[in-house]
Design an enzyme around this catalytic site. Structure first.
Site, PDB file in Angstrom:
ATOM      1  N   CYS A  49       0.832  -1.208   0.000  1.00  0.00           N
ATOM      2  CA  CYS A  49       0.000   0.000   0.000  1.00  0.00           C
ATOM      3  C   CYS A  49       0.862   1.252   0.000  1.00  0.00           C
ATOM      4  O   CYS A  49       1.392   1.660   1.048  1.00  0.00           O
ATOM      5  CB  CYS A  49      -0.912  -0.010   1.228  1.00  0.00           C
ATOM      6  N   CYS A  73      -0.280   4.238   2.129  1.00  0.00           N
ATOM      7  CA  CYS A  73      -0.021   4.066   3.576  1.00  0.00           C
ATOM      8  C   CYS A  73       1.467   4.287   3.883  1.00  0.00           C
ATOM      9  O   CYS A  73       1.802   4.874   4.900  1.00  0.00           O
ATOM     10  CB  CYS A  73      -0.382   2.659   4.048  1.00  0.00           C
ATOM     11  N   ASP A  74       2.351   3.778   3.029  1.00  0.00           N
ATOM     12  CA  ASP A  74       3.754   3.647   3.433  1.00  0.00           C
ATOM     13  C   ASP A  74       4.753   4.481   2.620  1.00  0.00           C
ATOM     14  O   ASP A  74       5.943   4.488   2.962  1.00  0.00           O
ATOM     15  CB  ASP A  74       4.177   2.161   3.321  1.00  0.00           C
TER      16      ASP A  74
END
Ligand SMILES: Cc1cc2nc3c(=O)[nH]c(=O)nc-3n(C[C@H](O)[C@H](O)[C@H](O)COP(=O)(O)OP(=O)(O)OC[C@H]3O[C@@H](n4cnc5c(N)ncnc54)[C@H](O)[C@@H]3O)c2cc1C
Length: 305
Positions: free
Chosen positions: A134, A137-138
């Site tokens: 993801c 997200c990261d």
């Protein structure tokens, strides 16, 4: 204790939430069960440009927040837990979850899909330590570093574009000679100087110490092996439908997707399927939302007939 609803919806992505908007607004008692948080896969999209009503685009997260607000406004109940199976008791459907059983007259299955894993050495060991699924997200953890993206479809190129905002270099590793992503995404990726491409190449192993340090690669045409130093790899090579919990009750197609007719009806009367989990879905938000609406309307007709 078993709680009864007219409709139970499994999955809180665009298909499930759209079904919930329709069933709750039709004054059917409706429960949506989501194992993570409402939103589904589209929360991973930084910008959704192809959903009508948002000429400037909208982030996937914001879009799902609006959808959820709209559904709960009409009285849709939501519950966070995982559905582990469905059983039949005459005309009743028993939806089994980690929080107990729920009885429904009709069920809409909208459990979507999840990313496939590469299944190579190092992937499991370094998940969360440089291996990610993801970018939204990261990506920030890879600021000014070199990262790889494995894959060549829409999701992979969206991830690469997102990563290019933070990383110094983004190397897309694709097993084919050309991308499968839509032209508009390809144009954006080719115009982004931080994004490079390694064609006809697969990742065979992920190596590191505490965190990812390098990838072992193989050219699928020549067989030549090489290594690439990276701080992380984002895996976006495909999706598998979330249907393992249904195997004993519903027939699935060869890829594990649920077979429906144009009314979203499955083989079992009163059980409908919508969105990416469905065989032949085009795997887009607009189609998922349309499927959810269709399933809800036919679920209402099924209940009130
Ligand atoms: C990076 C990325 C970018 C994208 N960009 C776009 C775009 O720009 N435009 C576009 O139209 N589409 C885009 N897509 C595709 C889009 O996200 C999907 O088509 C859409 O989310 C499908 O909706 P769905 O409701 O069918 O399934 P999903 O969104 O997959 O939702 C299914 C939900 O069910 C839940 N669930 C699964 N199993 C269970 C269970 N057993 N019990 C309870 N809950 C369960 C999951 O947690 C999930 O929340 C993108 C996808 C990705 C990954």
């Amino acid at each position: 204790m078993n709680k009864a609803y007219e409709v139970v919806i499994i999955g809180g992505g665009p298909a499930g939430v759209s079904a919930g908007i329709y069933t709750a607004r039709a004054r059917l008692s409706s429960l949506l069960i989501e194992k993570e948080s409402i939103g589904g896969l589209i929360v991973n999209a930084e910008l959704v440009e192809n959903y009508p009503g948002f000429p400037g685009g909208i982030s996937g997260y914001d879009l799902t927040q609006l959808m959820e607000q709209q559904a709960t406004k009409f009285g849709l109940e939501t519950l966070t837990t995982e559905v582990t199976g469905i059983e039949l008791n005459g005309e009743q459907k028993i939806v089994k979850t980690n929080e107990g059983d729920f009885i429904a007259k009709a069920v809409v299955i909208a459990s979507g899909s999840e990313r496939t894993k590469l299944g190579i050495p190092g992937e499991k060991e370094f998940t969360g330590k440089g291996v990610s699924y993801c970018a939204i997200c990261d990506a920030v953890f890879f600021t000014d570093q070199t990262v790889a993206v494995a894959g060549g479809g829409n999701a992979a190129i969206s991830e690469a574009l997102q990563l290019s905002k933070y990383a110094s270099r983004v190397i897309v590793i694709h097993r084919r000679q050309e991308l499968r992503a839509t032209r508009i995404l390809q144009e954006k990726a080719f115009a982004e100087p931080k994004i490079e491409f390694l064609w006809n190449t697969v990742v065979e192993e992920i190596e590191g110490e505490d965190v990812v340090k390098r990838l072992r690669l193989r050219n699928v045409g020549t067989g030549e092996k090489s290594s690439l130093d990276v701080a992380g790899i984002f895996v976006s090579t495909g999706f598998k439908p979330n249907t393992d919990y249904l195997k004993r009750i519903l027939p699935l197609d060869a890829t594990g997707h649920i077979i429906t007719n144009e009314k979203m009806e499955t083989e079992i009367p009163g059980i409908f399927a919508a969105g990416d989990v469905r065989s032949s879905s085009i795997r887009q938000v607009i189609a998922a939302a349309g499927d959810g609406a269709t399933a809800a309307i036919y679920a209402e007709r099924f209940i009130t007939k």
